[in-house]
Design a protein around this motif. Structure first.
Motif, short mmCIF file in Angstrom:
data_model
loop_
_atom_site.label_atom_id
_atom_site.label_comp_id
_atom_site.label_asym_id
_atom_site.label_seq_id
_atom_site.Cartn_x
_atom_site.Cartn_y
_atom_site.Cartn_z
N TRP A 10 0.84 -1.20 0.00
CA TRP A 10 0.00 0.00 0.00
C TRP A 10 0.87 1.26 0.00
N TYR A 11 1.91 1.26 0.83
CA TYR A 11 2.84 2.37 0.94
C TYR A 11 3.51 2.63 -0.41
N PHE A 12 3.95 1.53 -1.06
CA PHE A 12 4.63 1.68 -2.33
C PHE A 12 3.69 2.29 -3.37
N LEU A 13 2.44 1.78 -3.40
CA LEU A 13 1.53 2.29 -4.41
C LEU A 13 1.19 3.75 -4.17
N THR A 14 1.20 4.19 -2.91
CA THR A 14 0.87 5.58 -2.65
C THR A 14 2.00 6.51 -3.04
N PHE A 15 3.24 6.09 -2.74
CA PHE A 15 4.31 7.06 -2.85
C PHE A 15 5.23 6.85 -4.02
N ARG A 16 4.89 5.96 -4.96
CA ARG A 16 5.95 5.64 -5.90
C ARG A 16 6.21 6.72 -6.92
N ASP A 17 5.34 7.69 -7.01
CA ASP A 17 5.64 8.74 -8.00
C ASP A 17 6.56 9.79 -7.43
N ASP A 18 6.47 10.00 -6.13
CA ASP A 18 7.25 11.10 -5.58
C ASP A 18 7.85 10.67 -4.26
N TYR A 19 9.11 10.21 -4.29
CA TYR A 19 9.67 9.65 -3.07
C TYR A 19 10.05 10.70 -2.05
N SER A 20 10.09 11.96 -2.43
CA SER A 20 10.50 12.93 -1.43
C SER A 20 9.41 13.14 -0.39
N PHE A 34 9.85 11.75 6.89
CA PHE A 34 9.19 12.33 8.05
C PHE A 34 10.13 12.21 9.23
N THR A 35 9.86 13.00 10.25
CA THR A 35 10.73 13.05 11.42
C THR A 35 9.94 12.64 12.64
N PHE A 36 10.57 11.90 13.51
CA PHE A 36 9.90 11.46 14.73
C PHE A 36 9.62 12.63 15.64
N GLY A 37 8.48 12.61 16.30
CA GLY A 37 8.16 13.61 17.31
C GLY A 37 7.89 14.97 16.74
N GLY A 38 7.78 15.08 15.42
CA GLY A 38 7.44 16.37 14.85
C GLY A 38 8.53 17.40 14.94
N TRP A 39 9.76 17.01 15.20
CA TRP A 39 10.85 17.97 15.26
C TRP A 39 11.15 18.49 13.86
N ASN A 40 11.93 19.53 13.84
CA ASN A 40 12.35 20.15 12.60
C ASN A 40 13.10 19.15 11.73
N ASN A 41 12.93 19.25 10.43
CA ASN A 41 13.59 18.32 9.51
C ASN A 41 15.09 18.32 9.66
N LEU A 42 15.66 19.47 10.05
CA LEU A 42 17.11 19.57 10.04
C LEU A 42 17.73 18.89 11.25
N ILE A 43 16.98 18.77 12.35
CA ILE A 43 17.63 18.26 13.55
C ILE A 43 17.02 16.99 14.10
N GLY A 44 15.91 16.51 13.53
CA GLY A 44 15.29 15.35 14.14
C GLY A 44 15.77 14.05 13.52
N ILE A 45 15.45 12.95 14.20
CA ILE A 45 15.72 11.62 13.64
C ILE A 45 14.57 11.29 12.73
N GLY A 46 14.87 10.84 11.54
CA GLY A 46 13.79 10.60 10.61
C GLY A 46 13.95 9.33 9.82
N PHE A 47 12.89 8.95 9.16
CA PHE A 47 12.93 7.84 8.23
C PHE A 47 12.65 8.38 6.86
N ARG A 48 13.33 7.83 5.84
CA ARG A 48 12.93 8.20 4.50
C ARG A 48 13.15 7.02 3.60
N ASN A 49 12.46 7.01 2.49
CA ASN A 49 12.56 5.90 1.56
C ASN A 49 12.83 6.43 0.18
N ASP A 50 13.61 5.68 -0.58
CA ASP A 50 13.70 6.00 -2.00
C ASP A 50 13.70 4.67 -2.76
N ALA A 51 14.00 4.72 -4.03
CA ALA A 51 13.81 3.52 -4.86
C ALA A 51 14.63 2.35 -4.33
N ILE A 52 15.89 2.64 -3.92
CA ILE A 52 16.75 1.54 -3.48
C ILE A 52 16.21 0.92 -2.20
#
Lengths: 537, 193, 111
Positions: A44-54, A58-76
Motif C-alpha cells: 500500500w505504501y509503495f503504491l501511494t508514494f511511488r511517484d514522488d519519493y521525497s 518524516f521526522t519522529f516527534g514532529g521535530w524540525n527536519n534539520l535536527i530530528g531523527i527521521g525515516f525516509r525511503n527511495d527507490a533503493i
C-alpha cells in the motif's frame, strides 16, 4: 499513511514479543499474520508514494527536519524492503512449526526482521549504528541457536569481530559530527556538496573509519573470515537468511555512505573495485576446495559479494545498477541453494558431499530446483545470474573482464563438483521430507527464472533503468556458457579431484582470531594510506 | 591555583591513570584480578565524564560499568573454574575410606592442576543411580564434565566424557600407560535442520 | 583534557583485542575500546566555561547535549554485547573445556 515505516519496524517486533510472552502453541500463527500485515502495508505504501519519493520523509516527534531523527525511503530502500519481506516469508514458511523451541526461535527471527526494516529506512547516522549493533547481537544469537559446539564458537567469533568493526563505525560518526555538527544523512549530503569541508583530514579520517566498519559487516576481502564459519554451522533457515539478506545489509550501508559522500573528491572506485575483485577470486578459490556442502555455499557468498562490489564501486550508473541487480538476484538464488541444501542435509544426515549420492533418484523435484539454483549462480543464459553478470561485464574494461571470467570459471568448477550429489544409485530407502519445506524452494526457483526472462520490465519498474540491450538467451551466449562449463569440467577433473597438497592446504586454511584482528588493522592502515596520506603528497 | 587550572591538572592526572589502567588490563594474566581493574577503570572514566560536564552519563556509567558488568564477569568466570567429576565406581579408585586418595584421584588432580581448574568430585547418589545409557545426556545437558565408572566384566575403570573437550584429549594421553583404565568419548549429537 | 590521550586508550584497547589469548580478555578489550570512544565523544561536545545541560541550571551557554544522549545509549549497548559475549563464553567452556582462542578455533568442524 506517512507513518507506515514505523509500523513496518514495530509490527514484527510486537508480534515477536507477544509470541514469546504468551506461551501457547497457537500463538505461533501470529507470526504468519504479522508477516501478512507487513506485506499489505508495504504494498500500500509503495503504491501511494511511488511517484514522488521525497514525500516519504518524516521526522519522529514532529521535530524540525534539520535536527530530528527521521525515516525516509527511495527507490533503493523500497526495493530492499520488498526483497527482505519476500525472503523472510520464505524462511518463515521453511522453519515454521508450533513447538516450544521453534516459538522462541520465531521470536528472534521476527525481531531481526523489525530491526532490519529499521536499518533500511533510517535517515540518521546514530540510529543506523544502533540498528547495526542490534543486528549483530540478534544474528549472533541466531547462529548460536543450533546449540552445537561449532555454532557457539562461530557465534562468539562473529560477535567480537563485528563489534570491533561497528565501534570503528561509531568513531567515524563522532568525527563526522565534529566536522559537520549534524548526523542527519540528508543534511550531511547537502553540506558535503556545498562546502569543501570534505577535503580536510578529519573528514577523510571519518570516511576511512566508516568504510572499515562497513567492510567488516559486508565481508570484504581481508575481513570475510567470520562468514564461512557462521553461515556453515547455523540452521539452514538461518543460513539462508544470513547469506541472502543480512550480509546485503552491510552492502546497503556501503551504498548509503557512498551516496552520502558522492560529491566529495575521493577517488574510490579503483580501490573498491580492487577489493571486490580480490574478494571474488579468493572466495571462489576457497569454495572450489571445500567438501562440506554448506561451507561451499558460504564461500560462494563471499565471492559473489566480490562481484557485487565490482559493480557497486563504479561511477557509471549502468554498472551500478548491474551490481544492485546482482545483489537482488544473489539473494534469490543463494536462499534457494541454502534451503535446498538444508533439506538434503536433513535427509542424508551428513554434510560431506562425498557421501551424498543419488539425490536425483530419491528426490527428483528437489534436484531440479537445486539445478535451477546452480545454473543461476554460474551465469547460465535464461536465468537471472546471467543478466546481472552481463550488465556488470558491459561496463568493464578488457583486463577487468578477464577477472570476472576467472571468477565465473571457478564458480562453474565448484558447482560441477557439487553436482556429483545428483548422480549415483539411490542410497536411501525413504526420504522423510516435510512437504511444507518444498514450497519456499519452489517459489524461489520460479523467481529466479522470472528475473532471468522478464528482466526488462522488472528493471524498469524497480530501478528505472533500461536493460533492453541484454537479451536473455541467444546462440552465442549458450555457446559461451557451454565453453565455460567444459573448461570448468577440465579444471575439476585434473586439478581439484586429484586432491593435491596445495588443494588440501587451502581447504584447511583457517585464520585465528588474532590474525583476523591484525587484518582489520592492516585494512584500516591501507585505507588511511590511500585516502588520507596519498592525497596529501 | 584557581579552580579552573586545578580541574585541568586533575583531568590530565586522571587520563594518565586511565592509560596505566588500560595497559595493566591488557598485559595482566589472571582474569580475576582484571575484574577489579575494570571496575576502577569504570570509576575513573565516570570521574572524567563529570569533568566534561556530563553528570547523567556518569551516573549511567557507574551503575552499569562498576556494578553490573563486574557482577556478570564474576558470575561467568566462576562458572569456568571447576571441573566436575561424577564418581560412579564405588570402590577405592578415588575415595579410600573417606579421604581423597587413590590412583584415580591423583590422575584427575594432576589433570586439573595442568589447566588451572578446581577439581570437584561428587558421588551424589541421585545422579549415580541413573542408567548407563543416560551418561551421554548427562554430559551434554548438565555441567558434569567426566563420569568415572567401573566395567564389571573386564574390571577396568572407564572415564567417559565429551570428545570436543581438550581435557579429555589430555586425559587420553595421560592414561595411555595404564592398562586398567579406558577412556570413552561421546561425539556431539547430530545436527538438526 | 586532551583528546589525544583518550585516543591512545582506544588504541591500547585495539591492541589488547588483537593480542588476546582467551575469550574473556577479548571482551575486556572491547569494554576498554567502548569507554574510550564514549570519553572522546563527550570531550568533543565540551567547551570551557559551559554549563551542565540540565533544566534548572542557567539555560544559556550550555554544553552540547546531543553527545550525552547518544552516549547513554552506547553504554547500554556495550553492556548488552558484553553480557551476550560472556554467556556464549560459558557455553564454549562447557563444550570445549577451555576458552583459549587457539584451542577453540583450532578444532576441525564436527570435532
Amino acid at each position: 499513511m506517512i507513518f507506515v515505516p514505523v509500523y513496518l519496524v514495530f509490527v514484527p517486533i510486537l508480534a515477536a514479543m507477544i509470541i514469546f510472552l504468551f506461551q501457547k502453541p497457537k500463538m505461533a500463527y501470529l507470526a504468519l499474520v504479522a508477516q501478512g500485515v507487513v506485506t499489505v502495508l508495504a504494498v500500500w505504501y509503495f503504491l501511494t508514494f511511488r511517484d514522488d519519493y521525497s514525500q516519504t520523509f518524516f521526522t519522529f516527534g514532529g521535530w524540525n527536519n534539520l535536527i530530528g531523527i527521521g525515516f525516509r525511503n527511495d527507490a533503493i530502500s523500497i526495493s530492499f524492503l520488498f526483497l527482505s519481506i519476500f525472503i523472510w516469508w520464505m524462511v518463515l514458511i521453511y522453519t515454521f512449526n508450533a513447538k516450544k523451541d521453534t516459538r522462541n526461535f520465531l521470536f528472534f527471527l521476527l525481531f531481526l526482521e523489525g530491526v532490519f526494516f529499521g536499518l533500511i529506512q533510517t535517515n540518521d547516522l546514530f540510529n543506523m549504528f544502533v540498528f547495526i549493533e542490534l543486528t549483530t547481537i540478534l544474528v549472533s544469537i541466531l547462529v548460536a541457536y543450533e546449540k552445537a559446539g561449532d555454532s557457539f564458537r562461530a557465534a562468539i567469533y562473529y560477535l567480537l569481530l563485528n563489534t570491533a568493526g561497528v565501534l570503528a563505525f561509531l568513531l567515524g560518526i563522532i568525527l563526522l559530527y565534529y566536522s559537520f555538527g549534524n548526523i542527519n544523512i540528508n543534511q550531511i549530503t547537502t553540506m558535503i556538496a556545498s562546502s569543501d569541508l570534505s577535503e580536510t583530514t578529519t573528514v577523510r579520517f571519518a570516511y576511512v573509519l566508516l568504510m572499515s566498519g562497513i567492510a567488516v559487516k559486508s565481508a570484504m576481502f581481508p575481513l570475510f573470515t567470520w562468514l564461512p564459519r557462521a553461515h556453515a554451522v547455523a540452521k539452514s533457515g538461518v543460513s539462508a537468511l544470513l547469506s541472502g539478506i543480512v550480509v546485503k545489509g552491510g552492502l546497503y550501508l556501503f551504498i548509503r555512505i557512498s551516496l552520502m559522500f558522492a560529491a566529495a573528491p575521493y577517488d574510490t572506485s579503483m580501490f573498491f573495485f580492487a577489493i571486490g575483485a580480490t574478494t571474488a577470486i579468493v572466495g571462489v578459490m576457497f569454495a572450489m576446495t571445500q567438501k562440506d556442502i554448506k561451507q561451499i555455499l558460504a564461500y560462494h557468498t563471499v565471492s559473489q559479494i566480490g562481484i557485487m562490489m565490482m559493480g557497486l564501486s563504479s561511477t557509471d550508473s549502468l554498472t551500478f545498477s548491474g551490481g544492485l541487480l546482482h545483489l537482488y538476484n544473489h539473494a534469490l538464488f543463494k536462499s534457494l541453494l541454502f534451503l535446498g541444501a538444508g533439506i538434503i542435509v536433513n535427509v542424508y544426515k551428513t554434510k560431506n558431499i562425498k557421501y551424498i549420492r543419488g539425490v536425483f533418484r530419491a528426490m527428483p523435484l528437489l534436484s531440479i530446483l537445486m539445478i535451477v539454483g546452480m545454473l543461476s549462480i554460474s551465469g547460465s543464459p535464461l536465468f537471472n545470474g546471467f543478466i546481472s553478470k552481463s550488465v556488470i561485464k558491459y561496463g568493464l574494461t578488457d583486463a577487468q573482464y578477464w577477472l570476472l571470467q576467472i571468477v565465473n570459471l571457478g564458480t562453474a568448477t565448484s558447482f560441477l563438483k557439487m553436482s556429483q550429489i545428483f548422480f549415483g544409485p539411490r542410497t536411501l530407502s525413504y526420504p522423510l521430507v516435510r512437504k511444507r519445506e518444498y514450497l519456499p524452494v519452489a517459489l524461489l526457483a520460479v523467481a529466479c527464472l522470472t528475473m532471468g526472462v522478464l528482466h526488462v520490465p522488472i528493471a524498469d519498474f524497480v530501478l528505472d533503468v533500461d536493460l533492453a540491450k541484454f537479451k536473455p538467451i541467444s546462440l552465442q551466449y549458450v555457446f559461451e556458457y557451454g565453453l565455460m562449463l567444459g573448461a570448468g569440467f577440465l579444471l575439476y577433473k585434473y586439478v581439484i579431484d586429484k586432491d593435491y597438497k596445495p588443494v588440501q592446504w587451502i581447504r584447511n586454511f583457517r585464520i585465528s582470531f588474532e590474525t583476523a584482528n591484525y587484518m582489520f588493522l592492516l585494512y584500516f592502515t591501507v585505507m588511511i594510506g590511500v585516502f588520507v596520506v596519498y592525497p596529501m603528497l | 591555583m584557581d579552580g579552573a587550572t586545578m580541574i585541568e591538572w586533575t583531568a590530565y592526572a586522571l587520563q594518565g591513570i586511565l592509560i596505566l589502567l588500560a595497559i595493566a588490563i591488557v598485559l595482566h594474566k589472571n582474569n580475576g584480578t582484571i575484574i577489579i581493574l575494570i571496575a576502577s577503570f569504570s570509576l575513573v572514566t565516570a570521574s572524567l565524564y563529570i569533568i566534561n560536564n556530563a553528570p547523567d552519563v556518569a551516573i549511567a556509567e557507574i551503575a552499569i560499568g562498576s556494578a553490573i558488568i563486574p557482577l556478570i564477569y564474576v558470575i561467568s568466570i566462576s562458572r569456568q573454574r571447576e571441573f566436575i567429576v561424577l564418581d560412579r565406581a564405588m570402590d577405592e579408585f578415588i575415595f579410600i575410606g573417606d579421604e581423597l586418595a587413590g590412583i584415580g584421584y591423583v590422575l584427575l588432580h594432576r589433570l586439573a592442576e595442568y589447566y588451572h581448574l578446581e577439581l570437584n568430585i561428587t558421588n551424589d547418589p541421585g545422579l549415580c543411580s541413573l542408567d548407563e545409557a543416560m551418561d551421554r545426556m548427562l554430559c551434554e545437558k548438565t555441567n558434569v564434565d567426566l563420569i568415572v565408572a567401573k566395567d564389571e566384566e573386564t574390571g577396568k575403570y572407564v572415564f567417559k566424557g565429551k570428545r570436543s573437550s581438550t581435557l579429555m584429549k589430555k586425559l587420553q594421553q595421560m592414561t595411555q600407560p595404564f592398562d586398567n583404565i579406558e577412556v570413552i568419548l561421546f561425539k556431539d549429537s547430530e545436527f538438526g535442520g | 583534557m586532551n583528546p589525544l590521550l583518550t585516543f591512545i586508550v582506544v588504541l591500547i584497547g585495539f591492541y589488547g583485542l588483537a593480542t588476546s589469548k582467551n575469550i574473556i580478555k577479548s571482551v575486556f578489550s572491547v569494554t576498554i575500546i567502548e569507554s574510550g570512544i564514549i570519553l572522546l565523544f563527550l570531550n568533543l561536545g565540551n567547551f570551557e566555561g559551559g554549563g551542565i545541560p540540565i533544566v534548572g541550571e542557567s539555560l544559556t551557554n550550555i554544553v552540547d547535549p546531543l553527545p550525552q544522549a547518544l552516549m547513554i545509549t552506547t553504554i547500554v549497548i556495550g553492556s548488552t554485547v558484553t553480557a551476550l559475549a560472556l554467556m556464549l563464553s560459558i557455553k564454549v567452556f562447557h563444550h570445549y573445556g577451555t576458552v583459549e582462542w587457539a584451542e577453540v578455533l583450532g578444532r576441525k568442524d564436527g570435532e
